[in-house]
Design a protein around this motif. Structure first.
Motif, PDB file in Angstrom:
ATOM      1  N   UNK A  89      13.228  -3.440   8.455  1.00 39.24           N
ATOM      2  CA  UNK A  89      12.416  -3.294   8.612  1.00 39.24           C
ATOM      3  C   UNK A  89      10.580  -3.502   8.219  1.00 39.24           C
ATOM      4  N   UNK A  90      10.310  -4.696   9.036  1.00 34.69           N
ATOM      5  CA  UNK A  90       9.612  -5.769   8.742  1.00 34.69           C
ATOM      6  C   UNK A  90       8.360  -4.954   8.693  1.00 34.69           C
ATOM      7  N   UNK A  91       8.508  -4.207   9.711  1.00 31.80           N
ATOM      8  CA  UNK A  91       6.569  -3.216   9.763  1.00 31.80           C
ATOM      9  C   UNK A  91       6.787  -2.758   8.583  1.00 31.80           C
ATOM     10  N   UNK A  92       7.159  -2.073   7.786  1.00 34.69           N
ATOM     11  CA  UNK A  92       7.366  -1.299   7.097  1.00 34.69           C
ATOM     12  C   UNK A  92       7.383  -3.108   5.972  1.00 34.69           C
ATOM     13  N   UNK A  93       7.686  -3.741   5.733  1.00 33.03           N
ATOM     14  CA  UNK A  93       7.611  -4.193   4.712  1.00 33.03           C
ATOM     15  C   UNK A  93       6.789  -5.011   4.529  1.00 33.03           C
ATOM     16  N   UNK A  94       6.345  -5.494   5.517  1.00 34.21           N
ATOM     17  CA  UNK A  94       4.644  -6.028   5.678  1.00 34.21           C
ATOM     18  C   UNK A  94       3.467  -5.423   4.879  1.00 34.21           C
ATOM     19  N   UNK A  95       3.816  -3.983   5.416  1.00 33.38           N
ATOM     20  CA  UNK A  95       2.527  -2.974   4.432  1.00 33.38           C
ATOM     21  C   UNK A  95       2.860  -2.804   3.170  1.00 33.38           C
ATOM     22  N   UNK A  96       4.387  -2.581   2.638  1.00 31.50           N
ATOM     23  CA  UNK A  96       4.020  -2.551   1.308  1.00 31.50           C
ATOM     24  C   UNK A  96       3.384  -3.704   0.917  1.00 31.50           C
TER      25      UNK A  96
END
Length: 360
Positions: A283-290
């Motif tokens: 989940x690279x989008x979610x990872x980016x956000x965190x």
């Protein structure tokens, strides 16, 4: 009359929801008619008591609420994430004066096994039985020599012996006299006062994979009590996702199902734990956000950073804006590693630097 398993919990308002999860997990793996549940509490709102009793009504389990007078524990200190309710278990022999034996359980656990074998633990001549942590640092710290050091989160307690020998008073007296030494107050007191008079229970009854660093234990012990010990819990976003899902499974059967919100990270280490798990899950989008959050926390601490690091962060932002989220993650992870935070996810969350900063 059929024999019943007497279960005891000690709570304050902070743990009502989590006790609900524990209760439902027990009910799902045991015959409700075989259970008698005592809840010792102080300072609960009326609606909180009603919600707990609602679980008993829904699943046909006998639940008895007992309010605790805190006069006997006045002056005893609490410890970080551990509330004064931890001391209530030391008062059980006098509060539950009609019972000779109980199973005491913390409220930060889920039970995925029948409890009869635990209930039938032989306590002949013993004050209680618990899981031996096999921790030489603890036995040495408390001068326990060759004795065991048990975890107080799951205990089978011989209330009759405690009353006969005044064990409650002995524990409280030791705590008043040894406050600096009592790092884990109630647990330390029980271990010292009952020196060489504690029995062992199997690890399956008090399994904490986070602190023991082995998720394989879930497969090794399919029937178990999972104890989410430590200050980071399944209701924190940064907790291990797989273990968190076990907590949420039972939460969905409680009156709190619709109100649950995970506690978001409060520091760089916690944000990294979330991001690393999301990255592994692709989940690279979610990872980016965190990773963004982790970098923001870190920047707020450091103020300025080296130009190379600053350029790396900006490179990540450019990839993110172009929706190349994997490449953005790679840039952010390089910065995180530069600051000394691991980017490989490990189940032992307490290896993450700065994990507990700003929590207390």
């Amino acid at each position: 009359m059929n024999e019943k398993i007497n279960l005891v919990f000690c709570i304050d308002t902070a743990y009502v929801q989590h006790l609900g999860v524990t209760l439902v997990s027990i009910i799902m793996h045991n015959n409700p008619s075989s259970l008698r549940v005592f809840i010792l509490y102080s300072n609960l709102e009326q609606n909180e008591k009603e919600l707990l009793l609602q679980i008993g009504t829904k699943f046909n389990v006998e639940i008895i609420l007992e309010e605790v007078s805190i006069e006997r524990i006045a002056g005893l200190r609490s410890h970080l994430h551990i509330s004064p309710a931890m001391y209530y278990r030391l008062l059980l022999p006098e509060i539950l004066s009609d019972l000779d034996k109980i199973i005491y359980l913390d409220c930060d656990l889920v039970v995925e096994t029948e409890l009869w074998d635990l209930w039938r633990t032989d306590l002949n001549g013993l004050g209680c039985a618990g899981w031996d942590e096999e921790n030489p640092a603890q036995t040495s710290r408390l001068d326990l020599d060759t004795d065991i050091y048990i975890n107080s989160g799951v205990l089978v307690i011989n209330l009759a012996l405690w009353r006969e020998e005044g064990i409650s008073d002995m524990c409280l007296n030791w705590l008043h006299a040894n406050s600096p030494k009592a790092i884990l107050p109630d647990q330390d007191a029980i271990n010292v006062v009952l020196k060489h008079r504690k029995g062992k229970i199997d690890l399956k009854w008090n399994l904490n994979p986070v602190s023991q660093g082995d998720i394989g234990m879930l497969t090794q012990y399919p029937e178990r009590i999972l104890h989410f010990g430590g200050p980071i819990k399944p209701w924190h976003k940064c907790y291990d996702f797989e273990l968190q899902s076990l907590y949420r499974k039972y939460l969905m059967m409680t009156p709190w199902a619709d109100d649950f919100k995970l506690i978001e990270p409060v520091n760089t280490g916690q944000a990294c734990l979330v991001a690393n798990q999301l990255f592994v899950a692709e989940d690279y989008v979610g990872a980016c956000r965190y990773y963004h959050r982790a970098i923001d926390f870190q920047m707020s601490q450091r103020g300025s950073v080296q130009k190379l690091v600053f350029d790396c962060i900006n490179g990540g932002h450019r990839h993110f804006n172009c929706q190349d989220y994997f490449s953005a993650c790679e840039h952010y992870r390089s910065c995180i590693e530069h600051w000394g935070y691991p980017t490989t996810y490990e189940i032992d969350i307490y290896k993450m630097p700065g994990l507990l900063d700003n929590m207390f």
